[in-house]
Design an enzyme around this catalytic site. Sequence first.
Site: not given
Lengths: 297, 297
Positions: A59, A128, A257
């Site tokens: 993670l 990312y 976003d």
Amino acid sequence: MGHALCAALCDRGAVVQGYGRMPEDEKFRDPRVVWSNAVFSDLSALARAVEGQEIVFHLLSSSIPESSNRDPAEDLFANVFPTVKLLDLCRTGDVRKIVFASSGGTVYGIPATIPTPESAPTEPTSAYGINKLAIEKYLALYHRLHGLDYHVLRIANPYGPGQSPFKKQGVVASILYRALSGRALEIWGTGDVTRDFIHVDDVSQAFLDAVRYDGEHRIMNVGSGRGRTINDIVADVQDVLGMPSVEIVRKPARAADVPVSVLDTALIMRTTAWRPRVAWLDGLRNTAAWVRSTYEL
Amino acid sequence: MGHALCAALCDRGAVVQGYGRMPEDEKFRDPRVVWSNAVFSDLSALARAVEGQEIVFHLLSSSIPESSNRDPAEDLFANVFPTVKLLDLCRTGDVRKIVFASSGGTVYGIPATIPTPESAPTEPTSAYGINKLAIEKYLALYHRLHGLDYHVLRIANPYGPGQSPFKKQGVVASILYRALSGRALEIWGTGDVTRDFIHVDDVSQAFLDAVRYDGEHRIMNVGSGRGRTINDIVADVQDVLGMPSVEIVRKPARAADVPVSVLDTALIMRTTAWRPRVAWLDGLRNTAAWVRSTYEL
């Protein structure tokens, strides 16, 4: 997510070795977890942490979507490179399976289909998201080349107890904290940005289920399957806290976003016993209780 | 491919700066090309080479699919990391467009559809393919974030003059050389492995066309659209050279090989003037002539 998973594992009697950024504040540390407080790129510390482990839950990330775009080369080096080294350690060691926290909100990019199934095109709009996607491909490669078993969870937007109200990720905790402490609520952009919020306890359960799953589908969305806007959250927080007249401040939209992200969870619901068990308003309430008790509001 | 492209550019009056592994043998060097003989990871040499350039053609790779799987972490570091650094140099410099040589034979993995269109799933079975795919995603990201223009060519198996008969890639040159020098022909596996062979002159033309293309499709397959087996090549080489009774030696199949790779080239043919112009038997003949004259057979 990591700390909630560690707690869930310890509760079930697992011996848990943590690796990565240990919580700075002692009150967030679980005494049952042996912790290696090291950066991902410290390969000798990583090798010691992996040694003798049977299952690896990955993670770890050094960035969030927005920050990753500032220096994609550094982000690649800090996240994908040590992940491939981790896979080398897993395949030469005793690791039976690796379960990876991918990102349902970034690997697809701007989705053509809502809700978005696992088979949708993957066109990330952040470094990312590219990193998460590349790691998925390396997992498939190591399985093919070396038989290392794996499972990928493309997780929606997690929320719940343990989420810091002070970081750029974690809009639910942030809104709850601001409301509970009498601050104005911040809305980035118009507030129409839509996300799929999934409670951290449901995410932990998905990790536990992934260990036992041995079917053919190795990539699964984990979400509520339902979209909620930031405006929805603000309204629901006001309801749950009984604060109808909180001040609202509007701020500029964030570049990374995507406007809408809602996951199609038909696959995981069809092929496993996993379901989102925590109802949204209950989740808001227990997160509010955690924020209140943790930050002494 | 790089040297053929440099020659095609010089023929059209471009001032060409080469970067990467310069040909060791002087007879393969084009005196019109200024060459930086440096490894990709030498970022200061890379910066000097990019400075003042208008168009960047990126064909550099440190590995081939098979070798890339030996150390995927190293392969990532040697290829993707410097590519992202290159994109940083391009966006801060005067570069108008970057044209990238992706790999039609590896980004799709084992194709579900033959011939394979650009929209097919991308599940590489080699670190080489993962790297090519990741670079495609970074190009899209830099376009989105910084307006850097780009074009991706997913190139099939190139062949033609200039292809070394002595490397693991380049089955056409290898078969021609062995036949012309009286050696037995080597067939890896059953010889049923199927590939889409495209002449290097057609590949050069696709690069040139990509510079001018300004439509919406940024990823295009470049191939003949037709599959040929290794056994086909051996038979056609025997025909073209008039050598019906060449000895054939069978060797083990290679791990990274996908059984069939044929590209669907409908998109590039529909949206640009590019066509494969070199007929297969003509291509074999001019490659044979080049092998004969270069290696003094």
